[in-house]
Design an enzyme around this catalytic site. Structure first.
Site, short mmCIF file in Angstrom:
data_model
loop_
_atom_site.label_atom_id
_atom_site.label_comp_id
_atom_site.label_asym_id
_atom_site.label_seq_id
_atom_site.Cartn_x
_atom_site.Cartn_y
_atom_site.Cartn_z
N TYR A 52 0.84 -1.20 0.00
CA TYR A 52 0.00 0.00 0.00
C TYR A 52 0.88 1.25 0.00
CZ TYR A 52 -4.13 -2.88 1.09
OH TYR A 52 -5.15 -3.79 1.06
N SER A 148 -6.03 -13.81 1.69
CA SER A 148 -6.99 -12.94 0.99
C SER A 148 -7.26 -13.52 -0.38
CB SER A 148 -6.46 -11.50 0.87
OG SER A 148 -5.44 -11.40 -0.09
N ASN A 149 -8.51 -13.45 -0.78
CA ASN A 149 -8.93 -13.85 -2.12
C ASN A 149 -8.55 -15.31 -2.44
OD1 ASN A 149 -9.77 -11.02 -3.11
ND2 ASN A 149 -7.69 -10.72 -2.40
N TRP A 215 -13.89 -6.30 1.29
CA TRP A 215 -13.21 -5.08 0.86
C TRP A 215 -13.92 -4.53 -0.37
CZ3 TRP A 215 -11.21 -5.41 -4.09
CH2 TRP A 215 -10.89 -6.69 -4.58
N SER A 216 -13.68 -3.26 -0.65
CA SER A 216 -14.29 -2.57 -1.80
C SER A 216 -15.79 -2.83 -1.86
CB SER A 216 -13.61 -3.03 -3.10
OG SER A 216 -13.79 -2.09 -4.13
N ASN A 223 -11.75 -2.29 -10.11
CA ASN A 223 -11.37 -0.99 -10.68
C ASN A 223 -12.55 -0.10 -11.07
OD1 ASN A 223 -8.50 -1.53 -10.65
ND2 ASN A 223 -8.86 -2.95 -12.35
#
Length: 305
Positions: A52, A148-149, A215-216, A223
């Protein structure tokens, strides 16, 4: 704020976490104000990643900790590793250990409460990952581990070799990105929404006491622009506006309340640098959507079979 003990841990975590991906562009003073506001409103879980801001997000957060050394013991700090610039992904023992050392240095702390493997690595050797986890755990540098993912079979592969449990899986989830929910409705149907994209990851995480961190949450894809007040999502925004008016909160709060309403006890990540947006999100704690309202949001963009 409401809290719960994350399954498989002794961490008493706030039901909403603050995501620190975008703080790299902010001054130490601005981040300090954001962090103190979060803490004052009960948020004690902070999500980072070594990539990040090319590490700068952890640097500026670490400066806040250096200015306020008493804050560390009140926080749960999570970071992620293994997205390697120029190579893609790297779950090698050497790289995991190096990444954690870098995060600890930047954050100016001696340990991470949680470390996540940031997306899958096609070249993962689970035995190497297990060795890295063991070393970090035994040295006290990481207390808990997650991913994650990742889908169930990838997690099972890790669990075969890792002594430590996988306690978290960070996944994109929200009203416009709800394939985890869709699969439960379109079982045995020959329609695109019946496609199994993730191996029934929602059911798997619930069965195995793995906390999902959405998240998001206000975007359809990684995107895309937010769907809040976006004319491309008229039906969803009508429902959100109606409920926001009823509960006297923002649309973002309604989206967050929708996630919190699910019985899997997800922990949504509020990825914002705006104090107003953070406080708007935290209002979700005081909203208890009815079953009918939850389905109104879910079905705003689709028709169930």
């Amino acid at each position: 704020m409401e809290y719960y003990t994350l399954p498989q841990t002794n961490l008493k975590a706030s039901k909403i976490a603050l995501g620190c991906m975008r703080i790299a562009s902010k001054s130490v003073e601005e981040v300090e104000e954001l962090v103190l506001t979060a803490l004052n409103h009960g948020v004690n879980f902070f999500d980072h990643a070594d990539i990040y801001g090319a590490g700068q997000s952890e640097v500026v957060f670490g400066e806040v900790l250096a200015r306020n050394p008493n804050l560390r013991e009140t926080m749960i700090i999570q970071s992620k590793c293994a997205i390697r610039p120029g190579i893609c992904f790297d779950f090698s023992k050497e790289y995991i250990l190096k990444s954690v050392e870098g995060s600890l240095e930047r954050l100016q702390t001696d340990y991470l409460d949680v470390l996540l493997l940031h997306r899958p690595d096609a070249l993962m050797d689970p035995k190497e990952v297990a060795e890295a986890f063991n070393e970090l755990y035994e040295l006290g540098k990481v207390h808990y581990f997650g991913v994650s993912n990742q889908k169930p079979s990838q997690i099972e592969l890790l669990k075969k070799y890792c002594k430590q449990p996988i306690v978290i899986n960070q996944l994109q989830f929200g009203p416009a990105h709800a394939s985890m929910i869709d699969q439960g409705f379109y079982v045995n149907m020959e329609v695109p929404t019946a496609i199994d994209y993730d191996g029934a990851i929602l059911d798997y995480c619930m069965l195995n006491d793995i906390t999902i961190q959405p998240w998001s949450t206000i975007r359809e894809t990684l995107n895309s622009e937010t769907f809040i007040d976006n004319p491309e999502y008229p039906e969803l925004n009508v429902v959100l506006e109606t409920l926001a008016t009823k509960y006297k909160v923002s649309k973002v709060a309604i989206v967050t309340a929708w996630i919190l309403r699910h019985p899997s006890n997800m922990q949504p990540i509020a990825g914002t640098t705006s104090i107003k947006n953070l406080l708007d999100t935290l209002d979700a704690i005081n909203v208890s959507l009815t079953r009918e309202e939850w389905y109104q949001i879910y079905t705003a963009n689709k028709v169930l079979p």
